[in-house]
Design a protein around this motif. Structure first.
Motif, PDB file in Angstrom:
ATOM      1  N   CYS A   1       0.832  -1.199   0.000  1.00 60.02           N
ATOM      2  CA  CYS A   1       0.000   0.000   0.000  1.00 60.02           C
ATOM      3  C   CYS A   1       0.870   1.253   0.000  1.00 60.02           C
ATOM      4  N   TRP A   2       1.890   1.280   0.853  1.00 58.85           N
ATOM      5  CA  TRP A   2       2.763   2.453   0.966  1.00 58.85           C
ATOM      6  C   TRP A   2       3.523   2.714  -0.333  1.00 58.85           C
ATOM      7  N   SER A   3       4.127   1.664  -0.898  1.00 60.99           N
ATOM      8  CA  SER A   3       4.898   1.862  -2.130  1.00 60.99           C
ATOM      9  C   SER A   3       3.994   2.287  -3.282  1.00 60.99           C
ATOM     10  N   PHE A   4       2.795   1.723  -3.362  1.00 65.32           N
ATOM     11  CA  PHE A   4       1.851   2.096  -4.411  1.00 65.32           C
ATOM     12  C   PHE A   4       1.389   3.542  -4.231  1.00 65.32           C
ATOM     13  N   ALA A   5       1.235   3.959  -2.979  1.00 59.31           N
ATOM     14  CA  ALA A   5       0.837   5.345  -2.703  1.00 59.31           C
ATOM     15  C   ALA A   5       1.932   6.331  -3.107  1.00 59.31           C
ATOM     16  N   ARG A   6       3.206   5.914  -3.018  1.00 56.99           N
ATOM     17  CA  ARG A   6       4.301   6.805  -3.441  1.00 56.99           C
ATOM     18  C   ARG A   6       4.136   7.235  -4.890  1.00 56.99           C
ATOM     19  N   ASP A   7       3.577   6.338  -5.686  1.00 58.01           N
ATOM     20  CA  ASP A   7       3.373   6.640  -7.103  1.00 58.01           C
ATOM     21  C   ASP A   7       1.945   7.086  -7.389  1.00 58.01           C
ATOM     22  N   ARG A   8       1.252   7.470  -6.315  1.00 63.53           N
ATOM     23  CA  ARG A   8      -0.106   8.012  -6.413  1.00 63.53           C
ATOM     24  C   ARG A   8      -1.079   7.008  -7.050  1.00 63.53           C
ATOM     25  N   GLY A   9      -0.950   5.752  -6.631  1.00 61.95           N
ATOM     26  CA  GLY A   9      -1.805   4.706  -7.163  1.00 61.95           C
ATOM     27  C   GLY A   9      -3.151   4.583  -6.485  1.00 61.95           C
TER      28      GLY A   9
END
Length: 523
Positions: free
Chosen positions: A355-363
């Motif tokens: 979730c965190w890594s995907f949020a970094r790319d505004r997913g």
């Protein structure tokens, strides 16, 4: 060599010609991918293996989903299904390990899809892969929480035979174990040690059960029963369909092999260590699951009694048959529960990083909020909280029904395989020889593994869509498709950070990371 290879393979050269090789090579390589080093690299290969195996935990998966296999093929399905899935999982592990070695990033498969897909399709391919993998992790945690919660309620029922288990009993237990796992993932410094602890807890529990159950059983089944006994209690008239549906049991026991890849930014030399953790998980999983199943099946006395047990937990009923005592059966089931809690804690670690890594790319919506790492706890706490709440919500939807468990398991398997297949498809389209190789590279064996992964994904997508029992129940894939499509067209297609933007920003991240490291060395 195109722009992708240039950015990934040469992060050690700054614009002003400064030699950056003396700085942290892992942080510099990550900066070359377009990301800052936000998490501490305090994991070792053993602790990453601990998290990875604790999540996959093949022998525990056999225990938790035993009823599926017993009713859909009997001992034959599980004994030979484990061998089949171990071979398939070896190919899956090789495919993931090659990509993790070439592109060590916490985003895992969604990052690989972004790097490997043609620019025209890269953003959506990466976005779709991220959603599939994150949704798969949510359903995985839900299935583990449901299996562990049901085991707790089953122990209580065995000790109190007058109790009739209701769905809300399992629902409450589900929420309790989910909250328990949530709190154990809130402090980053202890997570590597926790990963090792859950690994040893699983292996110790495995050995105790492996020895005690056959030793205490009064009678033992014949080899013919263990290796050739087929059962079809599914309602499907075709034994072949029953066997295929029952493979969900053994497939679930080898699922989630991507877990270690999402810890790539928390271990040094991830391009070497992550493949060790992935392949080690497959190897330990096969040995433990196969020997464990053989040991239990030789000790079984009443197959029908496992399906009809009032505890709702077939493995607990098997322990009771073998030991002929409630205290002993509950004690062994307590080991299964402890292992299940370790599995759930590893699942929370995994889904929070996704979730965190995907949020970094505004997913995902509100990405700027969920992409933050808590400076005091050293974990992506907001992403962890969001994922845990979603797991809790899934439990509210299903209210602990038995059919729900099979739905969660199927969603976990199919969604994760799809997320693995998307980057592999683009890898083959682009050409395996056209990417920067990492230390783990299997050549022709890797190509064969890629093909097996894609074929098995097609198999699961079609065959696992058959319901476990007749009549057919509606699936959840349509709802997920609506969520993804709505978010993409309303927000994602404009905001999602794709391949081009990351490559444009990577040079700045390299210079910024170098300045931070040089400043730290100068203090």
């Amino acid at each position: 060599m195109d722009d992708t290879d240039r950015v990934i393979s040469n992060p050690m050269a700054s614009d002003d010609g400064t030699d950056l090789k003396s700085l942290d090579p892992d942080a510099m390589k990550l900066a070359g991918m377009g990301y800052k080093q936000d998490l501490r690299r305090n994991y070792t290969v053993l602790s990453v293996l601990g998290v990875g195996f604790s999540l996959t935990n093949s022998w525990w998966g056999i225990s938790a989903a035993l009823i599926t296999g017993i009713n859909s093929g009997g001992t034959v399905l599980i004994i030979y299904g484990i061998i089949l899935l171990a071979l398939v999982s070896t190919c899956v592990g090789i495919s993931l390990s090659e990509l993790a070695s070439a592109y060590p990033n916490a985003g895992g498969q969604y990052f690989w899809a972004s790097e490997l897909a043609p620019r025209r399709y890269a953003r959506f391919a990466s976005y779709l892969t991220g959603w599939l993998s994150w949704a798969g992790s949510i359903f995985t945690a839900a299935s583990v929480a449901l299996g562990t919660g049901a085991a707790c309620v089953g122990c209580w029922q065995l000790a109190h035979p007058d109790l009739t288990i209701q769905p809300w009993h399992v629902f409450v237990s589900y929420q309790v174990v989910n909250i328990f796992a949530f709190f154990f993932n809130c402090y980053g410094k202890t997570l590597p040690l926790l990963g090792q602890l859950t690994l040893w807890t699983s292996l110790l529990s495995f050995f105790i059960i492996l020895i005690v159950v056959p030793a205490k059983a009064q009678t033992h089944q014949s080899a013919d029963f263990v290796f050739a006994h087929f059962v079809n209690s599914t309602g499907w008239s075709q034994n072949g369909i029953a066997f295929i549906v029952g493979l969900i049991n053994t497939n679930w026991s080898f699922a989630c092999l991507d877990c270690a890849t999402h810890l790539s930014e928390e271990i040094h030399r991830p391009e070497k260590m992550i493949p060790i953790a992935i392949m080690g998980t497959v190897g330990i999983g096969f040995i433990t699951a196969w020997t464990y199943s053989i040991s239990l099946f030789f000790s079984m006395t009443d197959v029908e009694g496992l399906s009809a047990t009032s505890t709702g937990v077939p493995i607990l009923a098997l322990f009771y048959q073998a030991l002929r005592g409630k205290a002993g059966a509950i004690a062994l089931e307590a080991l299964v529960i402890a292992t299940g809690l370790g599995c759930l804690m590893a699942s929370h670690t995994w889904q929070s990083r996704l979730c965190w890594s995907f949020a970094r790319d505004r997913g995902i919506p509100a990405s700027s909020f969920f992409s933050k790492v808590n400076g005091q706890l050293h974990v992506p706490f907001r992403a962890h909280l969001l994922s845990s709440v979603l797991v809790s919500f899934v439990g509210c939807l299903y209210l602990g029904s038995y059919t729900a468990f099979n739905s969660m398991v199927t969603a976990c398997i199919v969604l994760l395989y799809l997320s693995y297949s998307i980057p592999v498809v683009f890898l083959l389209i682009r050409g395996r020889q056209q990417i920067p190789r990492g230390p783990f590279w299997m050549g022709p064996i890797g190509l064969l593994s890629n093909i097996v992964l894609l074929l098995w994904t097609c198999f699961t997508l079609v065959m696992y869509s058959f319901p476990f029992t007749m009549p057919v129940a509606a699936g959840m894939y349509g709802i997920l498709a609506i969520i993804i499509a709505t978010d993409w067209f309303s927000r994602g297609r404009r905001q999602y950070r794709g391949q081009d933007q990351r490559h444009d920003e990577s040079a700045g991240f390299v210079s910024e990371t170098a300045a931070e490291k040089c400043g730290n060395y100068g203090q």
